[in-house]
Design a protein around this motif. Structure first.
Motif, mmCIF file in Angstrom:
data_model
loop_
_atom_site.group_PDB
_atom_site.id
_atom_site.type_symbol
_atom_site.label_atom_id
_atom_site.label_comp_id
_atom_site.label_asym_id
_atom_site.label_seq_id
_atom_site.Cartn_x
_atom_site.Cartn_y
_atom_site.Cartn_z
ATOM 1 N N ARG A 212 0.814 -1.223 0.000
ATOM 2 C CA ARG A 212 0.000 0.000 0.000
ATOM 3 C C ARG A 212 0.840 1.262 0.000
ATOM 4 N N THR A 213 1.925 1.260 0.808
ATOM 5 C CA THR A 213 2.651 2.520 1.051
ATOM 6 C C THR A 213 4.047 2.557 0.440
ATOM 7 N N GLY A 214 4.548 1.411 0.027
ATOM 8 C CA GLY A 214 5.914 1.384 -0.494
ATOM 9 C C GLY A 214 6.975 1.270 0.581
ATOM 10 N N LYS A 215 6.574 1.345 1.844
ATOM 11 C CA LYS A 215 7.563 1.244 2.929
ATOM 12 C C LYS A 215 7.471 -0.124 3.593
ATOM 13 N N LYS A 216 8.577 -0.845 3.553
ATOM 14 C CA LYS A 216 8.588 -2.172 4.174
ATOM 15 C C LYS A 216 9.341 -2.118 5.497
ATOM 16 N N VAL A 217 8.611 -2.386 6.578
ATOM 17 C CA VAL A 217 9.239 -2.418 7.899
ATOM 18 C C VAL A 217 10.213 -3.591 7.962
ATOM 19 N N MET A 218 11.392 -3.350 8.516
ATOM 20 C CA MET A 218 12.343 -4.437 8.739
ATOM 21 C C MET A 218 12.023 -5.094 10.079
ATOM 22 N N PHE A 219 11.694 -6.370 10.041
ATOM 23 C CA PHE A 219 11.432 -7.114 11.275
ATOM 24 C C PHE A 219 12.551 -8.130 11.464
ATOM 25 N N ALA A 220 13.199 -8.069 12.623
ATOM 26 C CA ALA A 220 14.280 -9.008 12.940
ATOM 27 C C ALA A 220 13.685 -10.208 13.663
ATOM 28 N N PHE A 221 13.522 -11.301 12.929
ATOM 29 C CA PHE A 221 12.943 -12.523 13.497
ATOM 30 C C PHE A 221 14.009 -13.306 14.251
ATOM 31 N N ASN A 222 13.756 -13.553 15.515
ATOM 32 C CA ASN A 222 14.722 -14.280 16.338
ATOM 33 C C ASN A 222 14.676 -15.774 16.016
ATOM 34 N N LEU A 223 15.657 -16.223 15.255
ATOM 35 C CA LEU A 223 15.684 -17.632 14.822
ATOM 36 C C LEU A 223 16.685 -18.454 15.612
ATOM 37 N N THR A 224 17.171 -17.924 16.731
ATOM 38 C CA THR A 224 18.144 -18.636 17.578
ATOM 39 C C THR A 224 17.767 -20.118 17.746
ATOM 40 N N GLY A 225 18.691 -20.991 17.441
ATOM 41 C CA GLY A 225 18.429 -22.425 17.555
ATOM 42 C C GLY A 225 19.632 -23.203 17.076
ATOM 43 N N GLU A 226 19.404 -24.449 16.726
ATOM 44 C CA GLU A 226 20.483 -25.251 16.159
ATOM 45 C C GLU A 226 20.660 -24.861 14.687
ATOM 46 N N ILE A 227 21.768 -25.288 14.110
ATOM 47 C CA ILE A 227 22.128 -24.860 12.748
ATOM 48 C C ILE A 227 21.011 -25.128 11.736
ATOM 49 N N ASP A 228 20.538 -26.346 11.703
ATOM 50 C CA ASP A 228 19.542 -26.684 10.689
ATOM 51 C C ASP A 228 18.250 -25.899 10.908
ATOM 52 N N GLU A 229 17.879 -25.738 12.169
ATOM 53 C CA GLU A 229 16.700 -24.926 12.484
ATOM 54 C C GLU A 229 16.890 -23.491 12.007
ATOM 55 N N MET A 230 18.048 -22.917 12.293
ATOM 56 C CA MET A 230 18.279 -21.518 11.919
ATOM 57 C C MET A 230 18.249 -21.345 10.411
ATOM 58 N N ARG A 231 18.855 -22.277 9.693
ATOM 59 C CA ARG A 231 18.860 -22.174 8.227
ATOM 60 C C ARG A 231 17.450 -22.303 7.659
ATOM 61 N N ARG A 232 16.701 -23.237 8.219
ATOM 62 C CA ARG A 232 15.326 -23.448 7.762
ATOM 63 C C ARG A 232 14.492 -22.197 8.039
ATOM 64 N N ARG A 233 14.652 -21.646 9.227
ATOM 65 C CA ARG A 233 13.880 -20.446 9.583
ATOM 66 C C ARG A 233 14.306 -19.257 8.725
ATOM 67 N N HIS A 234 15.592 -19.132 8.485
ATOM 68 C CA HIS A 234 16.079 -18.077 7.589
ATOM 69 C C HIS A 234 15.409 -18.180 6.224
ATOM 70 N N ASP A 235 15.367 -19.395 5.682
ATOM 71 C CA ASP A 235 14.791 -19.582 4.356
ATOM 72 C C ASP A 235 13.309 -19.205 4.340
ATOM 73 N N LEU A 236 12.635 -19.538 5.423
ATOM 74 C CA LEU A 236 11.214 -19.177 5.514
ATOM 75 C C LEU A 236 11.048 -17.658 5.498
ATOM 76 N N VAL A 237 11.832 -16.975 6.321
ATOM 77 C CA VAL A 237 11.746 -15.502 6.370
ATOM 78 C C VAL A 237 12.023 -14.918 4.979
ATOM 79 N N ARG A 238 13.078 -15.385 4.365
ATOM 80 C CA ARG A 238 13.420 -14.912 3.009
ATOM 81 C C ARG A 238 12.258 -15.166 2.040
ATOM 82 N N ASP A 239 11.702 -16.366 2.080
ATOM 83 C CA ASP A 239 10.632 -16.710 1.148
ATOM 84 C C ASP A 239 9.360 -15.910 1.404
ATOM 85 N N LEU A 240 9.175 -15.492 2.654
ATOM 86 C CA LEU A 240 7.999 -14.678 2.994
ATOM 87 C C LEU A 240 8.225 -13.201 2.664
ATOM 88 N N GLY A 241 9.415 -12.870 2.189
ATOM 89 C CA GLY A 241 9.704 -11.470 1.868
ATOM 90 C C GLY A 241 10.278 -10.684 3.032
#
Lengths: 418, 418
Positions: A212-241
């Motif tokens: 609507r506005t052209g401004k995208k809020v940066m949200f820092a998602f806390n993905l602290t966890g084990e390596i595979d969990e963090m990578r998976r969560r990172h990919d989800l965040v990336r895929d969600l924009g």
């Protein structure tokens, strides 16, 4: 060009400081407590750590830490000591660097104080490690904040909101014009607020507003966890924009962080919770300058530095030194500048001193009560912080500016009344 | 059955200790420094940390750590405090457990001392994490040491030997009947002694001797590094017939360690170098009991505990408490017993007190000078340590036994003369 690894320490000892420094160097390289048959002159020349510099500071009457030996009744000498190590022993390895500069040193008997102050590394480390991939420029590009600090806040209550509750709060904050929001460091992936649900709900809100506005809020998602969990969560965040992930450094460790960092395509917001146990005693542990270099080199884009007049024990000089360190290049060719994150009790009152101390607005300024608690609402809270910063940058008295900006006036009154 | 996460702390404060404990609980769950509109009674009931127990200890005249507020001239009260958290907030996640029990607590202003003493976890953690896969029984099986301690030593000089030099030293030690040898914590994969070369050279020696004698020395190869490096090095050691890998816990962190541990098919020898910066001040940081539970659960098979009459600052009571903690079950159904590793200045003198304090020989006893420095040679050094332990277990005066064992007699004389 620097070929050896160097580290500076604050030490406190009752024995001769040069001898104390030699003991540190011996323990942290080829030597040990006893004479070694295989420790030949040639081996020492190749492998031993060297004492590069010793500078006496002052003498204190009582030992800062218990358990030290060597008291001769003449007080405890404090000194700054620089050691160096040959690069060949460890190579460009951050985990092994930690063992070398901060290993079995702190319990050595002749020391009633030992704190790591700074490290300097051969450029091979610059080649081996990514450094911040986004830093200031990347964060400004993604948030669309080209001037002034990135104004941010934290999801509060720290824990207890579910995914939808979090998204509702983010909707309020985003609607009020905030640039940046972070998860609490206690919130990662419990069943009360699962990571995937939270990321989906929050990004739905953020994406809709951005459309609507052209401004995208940066949200820092806390993905602290084990390596595979963090990578998976990172990919989800990336895929969600999404445009940022957050990790608790002391919870994952250097190799854990690198497992995320080498995989990451998003800015990494690095939280230092637990920093107190590494630093609270001034004669023990790590300086933030030394510690943060490890994480900057490993790829942290945002580094927490507390804030002026904060709610914790740290004094303002220490906060400014920490923030300045993040903005000081590690190498000319590879500066590894991380964006300092100011938080803890930050309001419209601290921008003048913060700007005077730092000389830049390349920072994230995160306020909780200063935004959510503004008497005219959240948008007024965000606006008053921007105005306070604009005044600081212009060298204008905030109260003068407040005569033209009633939201700032009320924020100042509220902050002073607390 | 335990449903909440619990942690015990030593605190020191000038304010009411119950109020101080409530501040800790608030900061580490739904609360913060200000009143929150969304922090409803229902949310608090679901999500807040609780103060379970407060027990006053004593009062000290001066604050142990600088920066604390609240001084009323009545001294600083020390107390033991237990907090608890709902499991649902974090789930069975060790990295997030660290953020919860050891996060932004140590810098809170009302505290002039704060140390984590112990943690107790819901059994969901037992299901989620491996614990030691080898521990005492696995280490005994692999070393063939069915009785008494596993007698070990450390490659010295710490650094400086190349792969062949290391293998020659191991040949001497293995020929002398040693059970266990470890890399130094400073030696991992520098160009002066590359990991793959060292592992190949050392395992050639160990395998040849095992083929001849049936006894395979356990060598703990220090593979500290990034996740992929550690996994690759682990696989190499396994493929070469090696029986142990070693990692520096503070250099890799919890998520880094788990990246290795979940992959590992070998016992993991866990080195605690850097432990001093987490523990040297008695009113700050972590107790070894609490800290080691994290790593035991994550899969550490051997945990360093220093040694009696050691060369560092730690006193004997602390060493015995650390060792006892490793041998104390975390849960009945999943004890997670790690083998304590005694080292630092260990000789034939310490076995009686060590055995009296611990009541078992389920430990690794690592000596450097006590083995390499024996006047009759390395084999005599190993034998004298075994005899010293046999005397300790039998309740026999070591000097009586020494009348029948001249190597022990000379080792005792040497150790006392030092």
């Amino acid at each position: 060009m620097q070929q050896r690894i160097e580290a500076d320490y604050l030490i406190e000892t009752a024995i001769d400081v040069r001898k104390a420094a030699e003991i540190m160097a011996g323990e942290q390289s080829s030597g040990t407590f006893i004479a070694l048959p295989l420790e030949t002159p040639d081996l020492i020349e190749r492998s031993a750590a060297r004492v590069e510099h010793v500078e006496e500071i002052d003498t204190v009457a009582a030992p800062s830490l218990p358990g030290a030996t060597g008291d001769q009744g003449k007080g405890w000498q404090r000194a700054k000591v620089t050691l160096s190590w040959p690069f060949e022993t460890l190579g460009a390895s951050l985990p092994n660097l930690v063992s070398t500069v901060a290993g079995n040193l702190y319990e050595l008997r002749p020391f009633s104080g030992l704190r790591l102050l700074d490290i300097r590394l051969p450029e091979a480390f610059a080649t081996a490690y990514p450094g911040p991939r986004f830093g200031v420029a990347g964060t400004r590009a993604l948030t669309g904040v080209q001037e002034g600090p990135v104004i941010g806040t934290i999801v509060k209550p720290s824990v207890g909101l579910n995914a939808e509750g979090t998204a509702e709060l983010v909707a309020t904050l985003a609607g009020a014009g905030i640039d940046f929001v972070k998860d609490d460091e206690l919130q990662s992936d419990g069943s009360a607020c699962p990571f995937a649900d939270r990321a989906s709900a929050v990004m739905r809100v953020i994406n809709e507003l951005a459309d609507r506005t052209g401004k995208k809020v940066m949200f820092a998602f806390n993905l602290t966890g084990e390596i595979d969990e963090m990578r998976r969560r990172h990919d989800l965040v990336r895929d969600l924009g999404g445009t940022c992930v957050m990790v608790n450094l002391n919870s994952v460790g250097v190799s854990g962080f690198l497992g995320l960092s080498r995989h990451s395509e998003l800015p990494i917001h690095a939280h230092r919770n637990g920093w107190g146990y590494l630093s609270r005693h001034p004669a023990l542990g790590w300086s933030y300058t030394a510690w943060s270099k490890i994480w900057r080199l490993a790829g942290a884009d945002h580094m927490h530095v507390n804030g002026l007049a904060n709610k914790f024990c740290e004094d303002d000089a220490s906060v400014l030194a920490s923030a300045t360190a993040q903005l000081t290049p590690i190498w000319k060719a590879k500066p590894c500048i991380a964006m300092p994150v100011f938080s803890s009790g930050q309001t419209v009152l601290q921008p003048p001193e913060t700007y005077r101390g730092l000389g830049t607005t390349d920072l994230i300024y995160a306020a909780g009560g200063g935004i959510m608690g503004h008497p005219d609402g959240v948008a007024a809270g965000v606006e008053s912080l921007r105005e306070a910063w604009a005044a600081a940058v212009a060298g204008e008295d905030p109260d003068d500016r407040a005569t033209r900006h009633p939201h700032l006036a009320r924020a100042l009154a509220q902050a002073r009344g607390r």
